[in-house]
Design a protein around this motif. Structure first.
Motif: not given
Length: 150
Positions: A58-64, A67-69, A74-80, A113-114
């Motif tokens: 899916y192109g999700i490679t944030d785990v690499f 960090s979790e924080s 990033k998720a808060r900034a995008k209101h995920t 990282g999902a």
């Protein structure tokens, strides 16, 4: 947020194997800490590895790369926000609690990282369904709806 475009996408993951609840498989350390036992830790590690392989597709490679924080920032900034559906197929008729299995899956999804985090700041809801017994193919089918600002 008025006028802000929101994007939605769904990713589907499958964990192939039996889910061992970390809550029910633990040891107490000499200091009183509750620690998942070796089988539960190995089970979670297997989940994480399976999820990472699927997330790459899916192109999700944030785990690499983060960090979790950092993923949370990033998720808060995008209101995920996430809505997660679990369909759990057991390998036998042994009694297992769906809520404990969902907790174990949430922890593995965050570590893979999902999900940025499994707190209420990000999870708008979830459902866990008993898919019945599939002796030949115990698994968890997971659908994650991700909604965020574009």
């Amino acid at each position: 947020m008025s006028g802000q475009k929101r994007s939605k996408r769904i990713i589907k993951l499958v964990y192939k194997g039996v889910i061992l609840s970390k809550k029910n498989r633990h040891i107490i350390s000499s200091h009183g800490a509750v620690i998942p036992d070796a089988k539960a830790r190995a089970n979670e590690s297997d989940m994480i590895q399976q999820f990472i392989v699927q997330l790459r597709k899916y192109g999700i490679t944030d785990v690499f790369t983060m960090s979790e924080s950092e993923r949370c920032i990033k998720a808060r900034a995008k209101h995920t926000r996430y809505f997660v559906r679990f369909d759990i197929y057991a390998g036998d008729n042994i009694r297992r609690d769906l809520d404990n299995q969902a907790t174990t899956l949430f922890d593995a999804l965050v570590k893979a990282g999902a999900l940025a985090d499994d707190s209420r700041k990000f999870i708008e809801g979830f459902s866990a369904y008993d898919g019945g017994v599939d002796k030949d193919n115990p698994r968890a089918e997971i659908a994650i709806r991700i909604t965020e600002d574009e």
